[in-house]
Structures are given as structure tokens and as C-alpha cells.
Design a protein around this motif. Structure first.
Motif, PDB file in Angstrom:
ATOM      1  N   THR A 150       0.918  -1.146   0.041  1.00  0.00           N
ATOM      2  CA  THR A 150      -0.013  -0.105   0.020  1.00  0.00           C
ATOM      3  C   THR A 150       0.966   1.341  -0.049  1.00  0.00           C
ATOM      4  O   THR A 150       1.933   1.118   0.350  1.00  0.00           O
ATOM      5  N   TYR A 151       0.465   2.420  -0.492  1.00  0.00           N
ATOM      6  CA  TYR A 151       1.171   3.542  -0.510  1.00  0.00           C
ATOM      7  C   TYR A 151       0.436   4.878  -0.231  1.00  0.00           C
ATOM      8  O   TYR A 151      -0.827   4.731  -0.227  1.00  0.00           O
ATOM      9  N   SER A 152       0.752   5.979   0.203  1.00  0.00           N
ATOM     10  CA  SER A 152       0.151   7.110   0.470  1.00  0.00           C
ATOM     11  C   SER A 152       0.445   8.221  -0.434  1.00  0.00           C
ATOM     12  O   SER A 152      -0.383   9.099  -0.277  1.00  0.00           O
ATOM     13  N   ASN A 153       1.286   8.156  -1.568  1.00  0.00           N
ATOM     14  CA  ASN A 153       1.478   9.451  -2.132  1.00  0.00           C
ATOM     15  C   ASN A 153       0.730   9.285  -3.266  1.00  0.00           C
ATOM     16  O   ASN A 153       0.808   8.377  -4.354  1.00  0.00           O
ATOM     17  N   SER A 154      -0.060  10.271  -3.632  1.00  0.00           N
ATOM     18  CA  SER A 154      -1.121  10.242  -4.862  1.00  0.00           C
ATOM     19  C   SER A 154      -0.409  10.456  -5.947  1.00  0.00           C
ATOM     20  O   SER A 154      -0.936  10.018  -7.023  1.00  0.00           O
ATOM     21  N   ALA A 155       0.840  11.086  -5.929  1.00  0.00           N
ATOM     22  CA  ALA A 155       1.572  11.291  -7.073  1.00  0.00           C
ATOM     23  C   ALA A 155       2.112   9.864  -7.861  1.00  0.00           C
ATOM     24  O   ALA A 155       2.595  10.240  -9.082  1.00  0.00           O
ATOM     25  N   PHE A 156       2.148   9.077  -7.253  1.00  0.00           N
ATOM     26  CA  PHE A 156       2.686   7.736  -7.949  1.00  0.00           C
ATOM     27  C   PHE A 156       2.024   7.265  -8.864  1.00  0.00           C
ATOM     28  O   PHE A 156       0.784   7.044  -8.856  1.00  0.00           O
ATOM     29  N   GLN A 157       2.717   7.233 -10.132  1.00  0.00           N
ATOM     30  CA  GLN A 157       1.953   6.665 -11.391  1.00  0.00           C
ATOM     31  C   GLN A 157       2.477   5.363 -12.121  1.00  0.00           C
ATOM     32  O   GLN A 157       1.931   4.838 -12.796  1.00  0.00           O
ATOM     33  N   TYR A 158       4.026   5.156 -11.371  1.00  0.00           N
ATOM     34  CA  TYR A 158       4.570   4.228 -12.034  1.00  0.00           C
ATOM     35  C   TYR A 158       4.813   3.082 -10.924  1.00  0.00           C
ATOM     36  O   TYR A 158       5.163   3.392 -10.001  1.00  0.00           O
ATOM     37  N   PHE A 159       4.288   1.834 -10.982  1.00  0.00           N
ATOM     38  CA  PHE A 159       4.439   0.650 -10.113  1.00  0.00           C
ATOM     39  C   PHE A 159       5.264  -0.417 -10.625  1.00  0.00           C
ATOM     40  O   PHE A 159       5.056  -0.868 -11.665  1.00  0.00           O
ATOM     41  N   MET A 160       6.144  -0.865  -9.893  1.00  0.00           N
ATOM     42  CA  MET A 160       7.192  -1.981 -10.319  1.00  0.00           C
ATOM     43  C   MET A 160       7.232  -3.100  -9.209  1.00  0.00           C
ATOM     44  O   MET A 160       7.235  -2.575  -7.787  1.00  0.00           O
ATOM     45  N   TRP A 161       7.600  -4.259  -9.642  1.00  0.00           N
ATOM     46  CA  TRP A 161       7.991  -5.211  -8.887  1.00  0.00           C
ATOM     47  C   TRP A 161       9.369  -5.550  -9.047  1.00  0.00           C
ATOM     48  O   TRP A 161       9.689  -5.931 -10.316  1.00  0.00           O
ATOM     49  N   TYR A 162      10.350  -5.815  -8.146  1.00  0.00           N
ATOM     50  CA  TYR A 162      11.706  -6.093  -8.237  1.00  0.00           C
ATOM     51  C   TYR A 162      11.983  -7.232  -7.596  1.00  0.00           C
ATOM     52  O   TYR A 162      11.329  -7.452  -6.548  1.00  0.00           O
ATOM     53  N   ARG A 163      12.738  -8.385  -8.017  1.00  0.00           N
ATOM     54  CA  ARG A 163      13.053  -9.471  -7.503  1.00  0.00           C
ATOM     55  C   ARG A 163      14.900  -9.294  -7.034  1.00  0.00           C
ATOM     56  O   ARG A 163      15.363  -8.917  -7.825  1.00  0.00           O
ATOM     57  N   GLN A 164      14.897  -9.792  -5.959  1.00  0.00           N
ATOM     58  CA  GLN A 164      16.425  -9.506  -5.242  1.00  0.00           C
ATOM     59  C   GLN A 164      16.672 -10.860  -4.883  1.00  0.00           C
ATOM     60  O   GLN A 164      16.238 -11.276  -3.837  1.00  0.00           O
ATOM     61  N   TYR A 165      17.634 -11.600  -5.462  1.00  0.00           N
ATOM     62  CA  TYR A 165      18.359 -12.601  -4.894  1.00  0.00           C
ATOM     63  C   TYR A 165      19.445 -12.481  -4.024  1.00  0.00           C
ATOM     64  O   TYR A 165      19.829 -11.220  -4.043  1.00  0.00           O
ATOM     65  N   SER A 166      19.702 -13.292  -3.132  1.00  0.00           N
ATOM     66  CA  SER A 166      20.473 -12.814  -1.594  1.00  0.00           C
ATOM     67  C   SER A 166      21.898 -12.419  -2.290  1.00  0.00           C
ATOM     68  O   SER A 166      22.522 -13.110  -3.264  1.00  0.00           O
ATOM     69  N   ARG A 167      22.083 -11.115  -1.711  1.00  0.00           N
ATOM     70  CA  ARG A 167      23.593 -10.392  -2.019  1.00  0.00           C
ATOM     71  C   ARG A 167      23.664 -10.188  -3.374  1.00  0.00           C
ATOM     72  O   ARG A 167      24.783  -9.696  -3.736  1.00  0.00           O
ATOM     73  N   LYS A 168      22.586  -9.833  -4.118  1.00  0.00           N
ATOM     74  CA  LYS A 168      22.575  -9.331  -5.455  1.00  0.00           C
ATOM     75  C   LYS A 168      21.678  -8.072  -5.538  1.00  0.00           C
ATOM     76  O   LYS A 168      21.112  -7.709  -4.834  1.00  0.00           O
ATOM     77  N   GLY A 169      21.801  -7.238  -6.676  1.00  0.00           N
ATOM     78  CA  GLY A 169      20.915  -6.067  -7.168  1.00  0.00           C
ATOM     79  C   GLY A 169      19.798  -6.513  -7.641  1.00  0.00           C
ATOM     80  O   GLY A 169      19.446  -7.527  -8.068  1.00  0.00           O
ATOM     81  N   PRO A 170      18.810  -5.546  -7.252  1.00  0.00           N
ATOM     82  CA  PRO A 170      17.062  -5.840  -7.459  1.00  0.00           C
ATOM     83  C   PRO A 170      17.108  -6.082  -9.243  1.00  0.00           C
ATOM     84  O   PRO A 170      17.999  -5.342  -9.983  1.00  0.00           O
ATOM     85  N   GLU A 171      16.292  -6.867  -9.664  1.00  0.00           N
ATOM     86  CA  GLU A 171      16.200  -7.304 -11.049  1.00  0.00           C
ATOM     87  C   GLU A 171      14.642  -6.798 -11.325  1.00  0.00           C
ATOM     88  O   GLU A 171      13.738  -7.230 -10.538  1.00  0.00           O
ATOM     89  N   LEU A 172      14.342  -6.157 -12.303  1.00  0.00           N
ATOM     90  CA  LEU A 172      12.947  -5.615 -12.880  1.00  0.00           C
ATOM     91  C   LEU A 172      12.028  -6.823 -13.252  1.00  0.00           C
ATOM     92  O   LEU A 172      12.588  -7.446 -13.963  1.00  0.00           O
ATOM     93  N   LEU A 173      11.179  -7.032 -12.297  1.00  0.00           N
ATOM     94  CA  LEU A 173      10.303  -8.056 -12.730  1.00  0.00           C
ATOM     95  C   LEU A 173       9.082  -7.997 -13.417  1.00  0.00           C
ATOM     96  O   LEU A 173       8.547  -8.221 -14.646  1.00  0.00           O
TER      97      LEU A 173
END
Lengths: 112, 111
Positions: B24-47
Motif C-alpha cells: 500500500t502507498y500514501s503518495n497520490s503522485a505515484f504513477q509508475y508501479f514496479m516489482w523487483y526480484r532480489q536474490y541474496s546479495r545481488k542487485g534488484p532485477e525488474l520483474l
């Protein structure tokens, strides 16, 4: 197509020291953002660079500074390191008018 | 109130189950929504990435955004052990704007 690259992968420093982290953006991307991810937390936005200038900044003290070079690569500098600066530092890049940011593998910084 | 709330509790499911994650979020200005997957000790990967409200499907993954409720979801069907990772929701007011992240959900798929 090379993705976002970061160096070094790991770094150990002592309190009070200074550190410089480096990032090369994804090919075709001109905007670079830096994030700090503490253990068990989501990434927190530090700042963003575009056209060699800081365009946006998160809630981080002036000890955190950066630079962007003409080839769009970027550096993050942290002065007077504190134990609480220990974290994974992530670089993300995006192209102008792009819609999604792509992350590098991160630099893991440990401050002793 | 935090800008983005994501219940960070770990989630363990048997292989083949449906995984359901939400933020959930509170900022009404948000328009872009993403899910990232992050394996242990790695950078987030756009899913998954969604602009404004609606649903988006990509293989076994479905992302839903309800801007009226300020609520986003990610569903993973037929979960596999390789899906075991931390899933981070993220959102921004514009493509080049800062990303605001949730704390992440650690998902473990048990064979």
C-alpha cells in the motif's frame, strides 16, 4: 548489451575514513541514481545525476556526495564514515523519458 | 505514515502454489508501479512494471494496481523453487523520478 556495472563489489573501511564507489550505466542510459539498502530493508534513494548535475536528492546528509562524468558514469563519495553507513549501495540507470530504472549488482560496504 | 508499506514477513509456500504479495502507498503522485526480484546479495532485477491502474500479465506473473485504493499486488502462479527470493515493490511519480520502495518480502518455495 552491457547492463549497469558497479565497482568494487566489496569494501571494508574503518570509521572516519572516506570511500568512493563507481557506476557505469546501461548502454543508452544517461541518468544515474544511487540507493542505500541496509540489511533487511528496501533501498533508500540517495540522489540522482543527469547532465553532470545533481537533479534530485533524498534525505541523506552532506557527507554523501556524487559526481557524473561526460560519459554518464558516476561516483558516490561518502566522507567521515559511520558504522551505520554499512549497507549495499546500488546504482540504477534510466534513459531520458524512460519509464523504468535498471539496477547494478551493488557494492557491499562494511564499516568497522 | 511511511510512503510505501509492505509487510516484510517471510512467506514459505509449497512448489506449485500461488504466491500473493501486496503493498500500500500514501503518495497520490505515484504513477509508475514496479516489482523487483532480489536474490541474496545481488542487485534488484525488474520483474514487472505497470503504468497507472490496471492488470498486467507476463507468463506466471500478474501485477495489479488499484490507484483508488492505493494498493498494488503481485501474483506468482505455479511457483517454482527458483522463485525463492526477496520481492520488492517500488513506485515513482515519473520514470526519471526517485523510486520509493517497500521493505521487501522474502519468499521461499519448498520443493
Amino acid at each position: 548489451d552491457a547492463g549497469v556495472t558497479q565497482s568494487p563489489t566489496h569494501l571494508i573501511k574503518t570509521r572516519g575514513q572516506q570511500v568512493t564507489l563507481r557506476c557505469s550505466p546501461k548502454s543508452g542510459h544517461d541518468t544515474v541514481s544511487w540507493y542505500q539498502q541496509a540489511l533487511g530493508q528496501g533501498p533508500q534513494f540517495i540522489f540522482q545525476y543527469y547532465e553532470e548535475e545533481e537533479r534530485q536528492r533524498g534525505n541523506f546528509p552532506d557527507r554523501f556526495s556524487g559526481h557524473q562524468f561526460p560519459n554518464y558514469s558516476s561516483e558516490l563519495n561518502v566522507n567521515a564514515l559511520l558504522l551505520g553507513d554499512s549497507a549495499l549501495y546500488l546504482c540504477a540507470s534510466i534513459r531520458t523519458r524512460g519509464e523504468t530504472q535498471y539496477f547494478g549488482p551493488g557494492t557491499r560496504l562494511l564499516v568497522l | 505514515q511511511k510512503e510505501v508499506e509492505q509487510d516484510p514477513g517471510p512467506l514459505s509456500v509449497p512448489e506449485g502454489a500461488i504466491v500473493s504479495l501486496n503493498c500500500t502507498y500514501s503518495n497520490s503522485a505515484f504513477q509508475y508501479f514496479m516489482w523487483y526480484r532480489q536474490y541474496s546479495r545481488k542487485g534488484p532485477e525488474l520483474l514487472m512494471y505497470t503504468y497507472s491502474s490496471g492488470n498486467k500479465e507476463d507468463g506466471r506473473f500478474t501485477a495489479q494496481v488499484d490507484k483508488s485504493s492505493k494498493y498494488i499486488s503481485l501474483f506468482i502462479r505455479d511457483s517454482q523453487p527458483s522463485d525463492s527470493a526477496t520481492y520488492l515493490c517500488a513506485m515513482s511519480a515519473g520514470g526519471n523520478n526517485r523510486l520509493a520502495f517497500g521493505k521487501g518480502n522474502q519468499v521461499v518455495v519448498i520443493p
